[in-house]
Scaffold this motif. Structure first.
Motif, PDB file in Angstrom:
ATOM      1  N   LYS A  91       0.839  -1.201   0.000  1.00  0.00           N
ATOM      2  CA  LYS A  91       0.000   0.000   0.000  1.00  0.00           C
ATOM      3  C   LYS A  91       0.870   1.246   0.000  1.00  0.00           C
ATOM      4  N   ALA A  92       1.740   1.341  -0.956  1.00  0.00           N
ATOM      5  CA  ALA A  92       2.699   2.441  -1.006  1.00  0.00           C
ATOM      6  C   ALA A  92       2.014   3.799  -1.089  1.00  0.00           C
ATOM      7  N   PRO A 119       6.262  -5.707  -1.589  1.00  0.00           N
ATOM      8  CA  PRO A 119       5.060  -6.311  -2.189  1.00  0.00           C
ATOM      9  C   PRO A 119       4.401  -7.250  -1.181  1.00  0.00           C
ATOM     10  N   PRO A 120       3.075  -7.342  -1.228  1.00  0.00           N
ATOM     11  CA  PRO A 120       2.414  -8.271  -0.311  1.00  0.00           C
ATOM     12  C   PRO A 120       2.811  -9.705  -0.631  1.00  0.00           C
ATOM     13  N   LEU A 121       2.979 -10.488   0.401  1.00  0.00           N
ATOM     14  CA  LEU A 121       3.409 -11.874   0.210  1.00  0.00           C
ATOM     15  C   LEU A 121       2.319 -12.747  -0.393  1.00  0.00           C
ATOM     16  N   ASP A 130       2.940  -1.235  -7.394  1.00  0.00           N
ATOM     17  CA  ASP A 130       4.134  -0.474  -7.028  1.00  0.00           C
ATOM     18  C   ASP A 130       5.402  -1.011  -7.682  1.00  0.00           C
ATOM     19  N   ARG A 131       5.313  -2.145  -8.378  1.00  0.00           N
ATOM     20  CA  ARG A 131       6.497  -2.671  -9.048  1.00  0.00           C
ATOM     21  C   ARG A 131       6.776  -1.926 -10.344  1.00  0.00           C
ATOM     22  N   ASP A 132       5.884  -1.056 -10.744  1.00  0.00           N
ATOM     23  CA  ASP A 132       6.132  -0.174 -11.878  1.00  0.00           C
ATOM     24  C   ASP A 132       7.147   0.864 -11.407  1.00  0.00           C
ATOM     25  N   TYR A 136       6.669   3.998  -8.743  1.00  0.00           N
ATOM     26  CA  TYR A 136       7.301   3.923  -7.424  1.00  0.00           C
ATOM     27  C   TYR A 136       8.192   5.149  -7.195  1.00  0.00           C
ATOM     28  N   VAL A 137       8.889   5.600  -8.233  1.00  0.00           N
ATOM     29  CA  VAL A 137       9.730   6.803  -8.114  1.00  0.00           C
ATOM     30  C   VAL A 137       8.877   8.005  -7.755  1.00  0.00           C
TER      31      VAL A 137
END
Length: 151
Positions: A91-92, A119-121, A130-132, A136-137
């Motif tokens: 939940k960034a 990242p959630p497990l 958020d892996r984009d 994320y930046v």
């Protein structure tokens, strides 16, 4: 005993102690106290934020305690804490609010704040927005604006 043995073994080889994934006041205090009893090296501690409780304007740990309770208690008796980080798994987008809350808690304290979002497990990485990297930046820039200095 295990934490003490690990700290004692690593003592000559580390510059600082980094405790990640702390879910309760008790857990953070135990690890930090164990490290302090062995050395005066700086401590970085990262709390896992479970949720934002907007009714009381607080961040809540997985234990149900507020981050404020954990931080105030920790800092009242552990002198070498230098960095406090927050992780809100998956939940960034909430991290900016968390950093603003923590900044109010830590007014006047000489401690850096940091933020990140694992990242959630429970979800595959490709479904975690958020892996984009570019997204994320942008989030990290927002965290910086509200006081995060370790990202």
């Amino acid at each position: 005993d295990t934490a003490w043995e690990m700290i004692e073994t690593m003592l000559p080889y580390v510059d600082l102690w980094y405790f990640k994934g702390i879910d309760s006041k008790f857990q953070g205090n135990c690890l930090a106290n164990t490290a302090c009893s062995q050395s005066v090296k700086p401590i970085w501690i990262s709390y896992n934020i479970d949720k934002l409780d907007t009714k009381i304007d607080k961040c809540v740990l997985r234990s149900g305690e507020t981050v404020e309770e954990a931080v105030v208690h920790l800092l009242s008796w552990i002198p070498n804490v230098r960095v406090l980080l927050a992780n809100m798994e998956g939940k960034a987008e909430h991290m900016q609010v968390i950093m603003e809350m923590r900044k109010r808690t830590m007014l006047g304290m000489d401690i850096m704040m940091g933020a990140y979002s694992d990242p959630p497990l429970t979800e595959p990485l490709d479904k975690f927005p958020d892996r984009d990297f570019d997204a994320y930046v942008e989030l990290a820039k927002e965290w910086w604006e509200v006081g995060a200095r370790v990202i």
